[in-house]
Design a protein around this motif. Structure first.
Motif, PDB file in Angstrom:
ATOM      1  N   VAL A 123      22.212  41.232  37.340  1.00 35.69           N
ATOM      2  CA  VAL A 123      22.859  40.675  38.532  1.00 35.69           C
ATOM      3  C   VAL A 123      21.978  40.860  39.761  1.00 35.69           C
ATOM      4  N   ALA A 124      21.335  42.021  39.877  1.00 32.35           N
ATOM      5  CA  ALA A 124      20.438  42.259  41.008  1.00 32.35           C
ATOM      6  C   ALA A 124      19.246  41.308  40.970  1.00 32.35           C
ATOM      7  N   THR A 125      18.718  41.073  39.808  1.00 30.59           N
ATOM      8  CA  THR A 125      17.595  40.147  39.681  1.00 30.59           C
ATOM      9  C   THR A 125      18.019  38.734  40.055  1.00 30.59           C
ATOM     10  N   LEU A 126      19.171  38.315  39.581  1.00 29.34           N
ATOM     11  CA  LEU A 126      19.635  36.964  39.903  1.00 29.34           C
ATOM     12  C   LEU A 126      19.956  36.811  41.375  1.00 29.34           C
ATOM     13  N   LYS A 127      20.559  37.830  41.950  1.00 34.08           N
ATOM     14  CA  LYS A 127      20.997  37.724  43.345  1.00 34.08           C
ATOM     15  C   LYS A 127      19.838  37.836  44.336  1.00 34.08           C
ATOM     16  N   VAL A 128      18.892  38.723  44.085  1.00 30.83           N
ATOM     17  CA  VAL A 128      17.846  39.006  45.066  1.00 30.83           C
ATOM     18  C   VAL A 128      16.554  38.244  44.786  1.00 30.83           C
ATOM     19  N   LYS A 129      16.105  38.250  43.558  1.00 30.53           N
ATOM     20  CA  LYS A 129      14.757  37.757  43.281  1.00 30.53           C
ATOM     21  C   LYS A 129      14.676  36.356  42.704  1.00 30.53           C
ATOM     22  N   LEU A 130      15.769  35.746  42.371  1.00 31.35           N
ATOM     23  CA  LEU A 130      15.721  34.412  41.785  1.00 31.35           C
ATOM     24  C   LEU A 130      15.182  33.390  42.775  1.00 31.35           C
ATOM     25  N   ALA A 131      15.522  33.538  44.032  1.00 31.43           N
ATOM     26  CA  ALA A 131      15.049  32.594  45.049  1.00 31.43           C
ATOM     27  C   ALA A 131      13.552  32.735  45.313  1.00 31.43           C
ATOM     28  N   VAL A 132      12.999  33.908  45.055  1.00 31.49           N
ATOM     29  CA  VAL A 132      11.570  34.151  45.303  1.00 31.49           C
ATOM     30  C   VAL A 132      10.713  33.483  44.240  1.00 31.49           C
ATOM     31  N   GLY A 133      11.224  33.390  43.018  1.00 29.31           N
ATOM     32  CA  GLY A 133      10.481  32.767  41.939  1.00 29.31           C
ATOM     33  C   GLY A 133       9.977  33.790  40.947  1.00 29.31           C
ATOM     34  N   PHE A 134       9.414  33.301  39.867  1.00 30.26           N
ATOM     35  CA  PHE A 134       8.973  34.173  38.776  1.00 30.26           C
ATOM     36  C   PHE A 134       7.830  35.080  39.201  1.00 30.26           C
ATOM     37  N   LEU A 135       6.838  34.558  39.895  1.00 32.61           N
ATOM     38  CA  LEU A 135       5.672  35.347  40.292  1.00 32.61           C
ATOM     39  C   LEU A 135       5.703  35.805  41.738  1.00 32.61           C
TER      40      LEU A 135
END
Length: 56
Positions: free
Chosen positions: A3-15
């Protein structure tokens, strides 16, 4: 963690975007944890290593 990955880092992208790291480390750690959960646990167990050295 998912959930933290989806909420915070998904918008930043994979790399990532240069200012913030992406979620590639989280994907790798997730894959490793799934592998270790499905693999034979006794080989990686710490007590297996400790008792093997005492019995040898």
């Amino acid at each position: 963690m998912a959930v933290a990955t989806l909420k915070v880092k998904l918008a930043v992208g994979f790399l990532g975007n240069g200012q913030m790291a992406g979620y590639e480390l989280e994907v790798a750690l997730f894959a490793i944890s799934i592998y270790l959960a499905l693999k034979n646990k006794s080989f990686w167990a710490l007590e297996n290593i400790i008792y093997r050295s005492k019995n040898a």
